[in-house]
Design a protein around this motif. Structure first.
Motif, PDB file in Angstrom:
ATOM      1  N   ASN A  70       3.342   0.102   0.706  1.00 37.14           N
ATOM      2  CA  ASN A  70       1.947   0.044   0.279  1.00 37.14           C
ATOM      3  C   ASN A  70       1.878   0.376  -1.215  1.00 37.14           C
ATOM      4  N   VAL A  71       1.898  -0.658  -2.061  1.00 37.72           N
ATOM      5  CA  VAL A  71       1.882  -0.454  -3.514  1.00 37.72           C
ATOM      6  C   VAL A  71       0.434  -0.319  -3.977  1.00 37.72           C
ATOM      7  N   ILE A  72       0.106   0.841  -4.543  1.00 37.31           N
ATOM      8  CA  ILE A  72      -1.266   1.093  -4.993  1.00 37.31           C
ATOM      9  C   ILE A  72      -1.277   1.457  -6.473  1.00 37.31           C
ATOM     10  N   SER A  73      -2.457   1.443  -7.062  1.00 34.82           N
ATOM     11  CA  SER A  73      -2.598   1.811  -8.471  1.00 34.82           C
ATOM     12  C   SER A  73      -2.515   3.328  -8.619  1.00 34.82           C
ATOM     13  N   LEU A  74      -2.191   3.767  -9.816  1.00 35.03           N
ATOM     14  CA  LEU A  74      -2.173   5.200 -10.101  1.00 35.03           C
ATOM     15  C   LEU A  74      -3.575   5.776  -9.934  1.00 35.03           C
ATOM     16  N   ASP A  75      -4.576   5.001 -10.326  1.00 35.70           N
ATOM     17  CA  ASP A  75      -5.973   5.421 -10.168  1.00 35.70           C
ATOM     18  C   ASP A  75      -6.276   5.767  -8.711  1.00 35.70           C
ATOM     19  N   LYS A  76      -5.852   4.889  -7.804  1.00 38.30           N
ATOM     20  CA  LYS A  76      -6.124   5.101  -6.380  1.00 38.30           C
ATOM     21  C   LYS A  76      -5.363   6.309  -5.852  1.00 38.30           C
ATOM     22  N   LEU A  77      -4.113   6.469  -6.289  1.00 35.33           N
ATOM     23  CA  LEU A  77      -3.323   7.614  -5.839  1.00 35.33           C
ATOM     24  C   LEU A  77      -3.987   8.926  -6.250  1.00 35.33           C
ATOM     25  N   ILE A  78      -4.387   9.022  -7.519  1.00 38.17           N
ATOM     26  CA  ILE A  78      -4.995  10.262  -8.010  1.00 38.17           C
ATOM     27  C   ILE A  78      -6.306  10.542  -7.288  1.00 38.17           C
ATOM     28  N   ASP A  79      -7.079   9.504  -7.038  1.00 36.00           N
ATOM     29  CA  ASP A  79      -8.337   9.675  -6.307  1.00 36.00           C
ATOM     30  C   ASP A  79      -8.079  10.224  -4.906  1.00 36.00           C
ATOM     31  N   MET A  80      -7.071   9.684  -4.228  1.00 38.37           N
ATOM     32  CA  MET A  80      -6.740  10.149  -2.877  1.00 38.37           C
ATOM     33  C   MET A  80      -6.221  11.585  -2.901  1.00 38.37           C
ATOM     34  N   ASN A  82      -6.921  13.918  -5.202  1.00 34.96           N
ATOM     35  CA  ASN A  82      -8.021  14.822  -5.553  1.00 34.96           C
ATOM     36  C   ASN A  82      -8.979  15.046  -4.389  1.00 34.96           C
ATOM     37  N   LYS A  83      -9.099  14.028  -3.536  1.00 37.49           N
ATOM     38  CA  LYS A  83      -9.988  14.136  -2.372  1.00 37.49           C
ATOM     39  C   LYS A  83      -9.241  14.614  -1.129  1.00 37.49           C
ATOM     40  N   ASP A  84      -7.954  14.958  -1.329  1.00 44.98           N
ATOM     41  CA  ASP A  84      -7.111  15.472  -0.244  1.00 44.98           C
ATOM     42  C   ASP A  84      -7.077  14.516   0.947  1.00 44.98           C
ATOM     43  N   LYS A  85      -7.026  13.220   0.643  1.00 41.19           N
ATOM     44  CA  LYS A  85      -6.954  12.213   1.696  1.00 41.19           C
ATOM     45  C   LYS A  85      -5.516  12.039   2.170  1.00 41.19           C
ATOM     46  N   SER A  86      -5.369  11.601   3.402  1.00 41.44           N
ATOM     47  CA  SER A  86      -4.045  11.322   3.945  1.00 41.44           C
ATOM     48  C   SER A  86      -3.493  10.051   3.296  1.00 41.44           C
ATOM     49  N   ILE A  87      -2.270  10.139   2.769  1.00 39.81           N
ATOM     50  CA  ILE A  87      -1.650   9.002   2.092  1.00 39.81           C
ATOM     51  C   ILE A  87      -0.489   8.494   2.949  1.00 39.81           C
ATOM     52  N   PRO A  88      -0.487   7.206   3.300  1.00 37.09           N
ATOM     53  CA  PRO A  88       0.602   6.654   4.121  1.00 37.09           C
ATOM     54  C   PRO A  88       1.968   6.921   3.492  1.00 37.09           C
ATOM     55  N   ARG A  89       2.970   7.222   4.325  1.00 34.73           N
ATOM     56  CA  ARG A  89       4.291   7.591   3.833  1.00 34.73           C
ATOM     57  C   ARG A  89       5.052   6.443   3.175  1.00 34.73           C
ATOM     58  N   ASN A  90       4.565   5.221   3.293  1.00 32.64           N
ATOM     59  CA  ASN A  90       5.263   4.091   2.667  1.00 32.64           C
ATOM     60  C   ASN A  90       4.597   3.676   1.351  1.00 32.64           C
ATOM     61  N   THR A  91       3.810   4.583   0.774  1.00 34.09           N
ATOM     62  CA  THR A  91       3.068   4.275  -0.453  1.00 34.09           C
ATOM     63  C   THR A  91       3.965   4.412  -1.685  1.00 34.09           C
ATOM     64  N   VAL A  92       3.779   3.511  -2.644  1.00 40.08           N
ATOM     65  CA  VAL A  92       4.555   3.509  -3.892  1.00 40.08           C
ATOM     66  C   VAL A  92       3.621   3.156  -5.050  1.00 40.08           C
ATOM     67  N   VAL A  93       3.867   3.765  -6.218  1.00 37.97           N
ATOM     68  CA  VAL A  93       3.136   3.433  -7.443  1.00 37.97           C
ATOM     69  C   VAL A  93       4.143   2.938  -8.479  1.00 37.97           C
TER      70      VAL A  93
END
Length: 261
Positions: A70-80, A82-93
């Motif tokens: 799951n390739v996401i933007s740095l913006d999305k990662l930081i938002d998640m 900061n909001k303490d959201k669960s991030i899938p373990r296959n995520t990459v920036v």
């Protein structure tokens, strides 16, 4: 006899639970989303560790797509984060430093073809110079879904500068890029990874939401968004095994052990 066996089984079960709980805690504590660091895509005649050929870059992206990362933007990662959201373990920036023209000529078209995004950290004072991105190229990349961040104004090593010079590098680069793109610039990459607590404070004052380093600092789990460790990919990373290790989310733990020796 039966009571002894029952007691022994109970002890074994309790030990198993303790070990399993400790393992789960270790996995949870030490995982961090891998933030990949590139510099150049093409063929270079020096500094091999910051170059990746077009073919190998394509192979690395094919690996990500083929294994459903799951390739996401740095913006999305930081938002998640900061909001303490669960991030899938296959995520990459994916990120790029320096603003080299080959980022536009080679990396950008391949990223677009794969439907992937990346963050490109650029020093405004170098824009339009030989071998560097132009204003039009930066705008095209931004309009094409890429994220543009600061790499300091002159790409200077910040710890060697006075406080006023640090402020100029950090504030001015953000101001120039935002005016150039007509959009917010939320992220900065410390040139050569150099930072200090004082520099982090200036970065926060300037309004950045994150700052990326290389492998410097002690926050190996990337809890502090102002000293995000990144993982370099180069031509040496051309096997599925190495890519699995670097995309695993635990590579920083390995580097922690390596650096502590």
């Amino acid at each position: 006899m039966f009571k002894k066996i029952k007691k022994l089984l109970l002890i074994v079960f309790i030990v198993f639970l303790l070990v399993f709980s400790s393992l789960l805690l270790w996995v949870s504590t030490n995982y961090s989303v891998p933030i990949i660091m590139y510099h150049n895509v093409g063929v270079g005649d020096k500094y091999e560790n910051i170059w990746v050929t077009v073919d190998n870059f394509e192979k690395q992206l094919n690996f990500l797509k083929g294994h459903k990362y799951n390739v996401i933007s740095l913006d999305k990662l930081i938002d998640m984060m900061n909001k303490d959201k669960s991030i899938p373990r296959n995520t990459v920036v994916l990120t790029f430093d320096d603003g080299e023209v080959n980022n536009f000529e080679n990396a950008f078209p391949i990223l677009k073809r794969h439907g992937l995004t990346a963050t490109f950290f650029v020093p405004p004072a170098k824009i339009g110079k030989t071998g560097r991105l132009s204003v039009d190229q930066l705008r095209t990349m931004h309009e094409g879904g890429m994220e543009i961040g600061s790499h300091g104004n002159n790409e200077a090593y910040l710890p060697d500068l006075s406080e006023s010079e640090q402020r100029n590098e950090i504030f001015k680069s953000k101001e120039i890029l935002e005016k150039m793109l007509g959009a917010k610039v939320n992220h900065i990459s410390y040139p050569v990874g150099g930072f200090s607590e004082e520099i982090k404070t200036i970065v926060k004052e300037a309004g950045y939401t994150s700052a990326s380093t290389t492998n410097r600092g002690t926050d190996y789990s990337n809890k502090d968004v102002y000293e995000l460790k990144r993982i370099r990919l180069s031509n040496k990373d051309n096997s599925d095994f190495l890519l699995r290790v670097k995309f695993s989310g635990y590579y920083n733990v390995f580097r922690k052990g390596k650096n502590s020796k």
